[in-house]
Design an enzyme around this catalytic site. Sequence first.
Site, short mmCIF file in Angstrom:
data_model
loop_
_atom_site.label_atom_id
_atom_site.label_comp_id
_atom_site.label_asym_id
_atom_site.label_seq_id
_atom_site.Cartn_x
_atom_site.Cartn_y
_atom_site.Cartn_z
N GLY A 146 34.39 73.49 126.38
CA GLY A 146 33.86 72.85 127.59
C GLY A 146 32.87 73.67 128.41
O GLY A 146 32.66 73.37 129.59
N SER A 147 32.21 74.67 127.80
CA SER A 147 31.26 75.44 128.63
C SER A 147 30.03 74.62 128.98
O SER A 147 29.47 74.75 130.07
CB SER A 147 30.87 76.76 127.95
OG SER A 147 30.04 76.54 126.84
N ARG B 224 37.74 54.74 112.94
CA ARG B 224 36.77 55.27 113.90
C ARG B 224 36.31 54.18 114.88
O ARG B 224 36.19 54.42 116.08
CB ARG B 224 35.55 55.85 113.16
CG ARG B 224 34.55 56.48 114.10
CD ARG B 224 33.46 57.19 113.34
NE ARG B 224 32.69 56.28 112.51
CZ ARG B 224 31.69 56.63 111.72
NH1 ARG B 224 31.36 57.91 111.62
NH2 ARG B 224 31.03 55.76 111.02
N ARG C 14 33.00 64.61 116.61
CA ARG C 14 33.13 63.40 115.79
C ARG C 14 31.81 62.66 115.75
O ARG C 14 31.08 62.64 116.74
CB ARG C 14 34.17 62.45 116.39
CG ARG C 14 35.57 62.92 116.25
CD ARG C 14 36.54 61.87 116.74
NE ARG C 14 37.87 62.43 116.71
CZ ARG C 14 38.61 62.52 115.60
NH1 ARG C 14 38.18 62.02 114.46
NH2 ARG C 14 39.80 63.08 115.64
N LEU D 138 29.80 59.33 115.95
CA LEU D 138 30.05 58.06 116.63
C LEU D 138 29.80 56.88 115.69
O LEU D 138 28.91 56.93 114.84
CB LEU D 138 29.13 57.92 117.86
CG LEU D 138 29.21 59.01 118.93
CD1 LEU D 138 28.39 58.59 120.15
CD2 LEU D 138 30.64 59.31 119.34
N ASN E 2 23.15 64.51 122.89
CA ASN E 2 24.02 65.50 122.25
C ASN E 2 23.33 66.85 122.29
O ASN E 2 22.10 66.92 122.28
CB ASN E 2 24.24 65.10 120.78
CG ASN E 2 25.11 66.09 120.02
OD1 ASN E 2 26.14 66.55 120.54
ND2 ASN E 2 24.71 66.46 118.82
N HIS F 247 23.14 70.43 120.10
CA HIS F 247 23.46 70.93 118.76
C HIS F 247 22.93 72.36 118.63
O HIS F 247 21.79 72.63 119.01
CB HIS F 247 22.80 70.01 117.72
CG HIS F 247 23.09 70.43 116.32
ND1 HIS F 247 24.29 70.13 115.68
CD2 HIS F 247 22.36 71.14 115.44
CE1 HIS F 247 24.26 70.64 114.47
NE2 HIS F 247 23.11 71.26 114.29
N GLU G 293 21.97 77.19 125.53
CA GLU G 293 22.39 75.78 125.55
C GLU G 293 22.56 75.25 126.97
O GLU G 293 22.17 74.14 127.29
CB GLU G 293 23.71 75.60 124.80
CG GLU G 293 23.57 75.72 123.30
CD GLU G 293 24.87 75.36 122.58
OE1 GLU G 293 25.61 74.48 123.05
OE2 GLU G 293 25.15 75.99 121.53
C1 GAR Z 1 28.30 74.19 121.44
O1 GAR Z 1 27.77 75.31 120.79
C2 GAR Z 1 27.63 72.92 120.96
O2 GAR Z 1 26.25 73.08 120.69
C3 GAR Z 1 28.39 72.66 119.68
O3 GAR Z 1 29.73 72.94 120.01
C4 GAR Z 1 29.75 73.95 121.03
C5 GAR Z 1 30.57 73.43 122.17
O4 GAR Z 1 30.76 74.42 123.14
N1 GAR Z 1 28.25 71.29 119.25
C6 GAR Z 1 28.21 70.94 117.98
O5 GAR Z 1 28.28 71.74 117.05
C7 GAR Z 1 28.06 69.45 117.76
N2 GAR Z 1 27.90 69.17 116.37
P1 GAR Z 1 31.35 74.06 124.55
O6 GAR Z 1 32.63 73.24 124.30
O7 GAR Z 1 31.65 75.38 125.18
O8 GAR Z 1 30.34 73.26 125.31
#
Ligand code: GAR
Length: 201
Positions: free
Chosen positions: A11-12, A64, A90, A92, A106, A108, A173
């Site tokens: 959740g950052s 799903r 997941r 969608l 999203n 990534h 990010e």
């Molecule tokens: C982040 O690095 C995000 O880019 C990645 O999961 C992490 C979540 O971090 N997302 C994916 O890989 C989606 N396919 P967070 O929970 O600290 O925000």
Amino acid sequence: MKIGILISGRGSNTVALADAVASGEIPGSEVAVVISDQPSAAGLEKAAERGIETLVIEKAGRKRADHDAEIVAALTERGVELVCLAGYMRLLSPEFVRSFPNRIVNIHPSLLPSFPGLNVQQQAIDHGVKFSGCTVHFVNEDLDAGPIILQRVVEVKDDDTADTLASRILEEEHGAYIEAVRRVVSGRLLVEGRRAIYSSE
Ligand code: GAR
């Protein structure tokens, strides 16, 4: 604009978005709900600490489409207009995507279209690329393939592990996601085919 955030873990990015909404860095918006498919997601507590409603909607052996229908109903009931996936692990369903056309984003941790999917920092290292980064994009019915809103570049060092690269990408990010959501909320981001075009004031 009411925002709903979907998470599966830490959740950052959720914290970054929620704090940017609260401080007015993302103006004219409110985080209405944070939904996790994992009851143990640490991001739930971080959202609750910020006074945001949280929900756990587990897939629990369902198809799903049925799981997604429950999430769409929860978002719709709360008047959510923009859905932010923030570490939601997941894919969608097409029905979910069609419920929020060009209203799901999203983040990534690679420079798409390179390295869609999972374990992408390790994929980048194994491929030997010298730069990676992060991409914020609209979600369409294909994996990590919708129009790109913005990207930030991170250098890949010779001694990087997947973890060291992931943490340097994560630092980029948070700012990237805030700026991308700010653009979407501003109403000045237009989608033309594959291209998302932003006109600053
Ligand atoms: C982040 O690095 C995000 O880019 C990645 O999961 C992490 C979540 O971090 N997302 C994916 O890989 C989606 N396919 P967070 O929970 O600290 O925000």
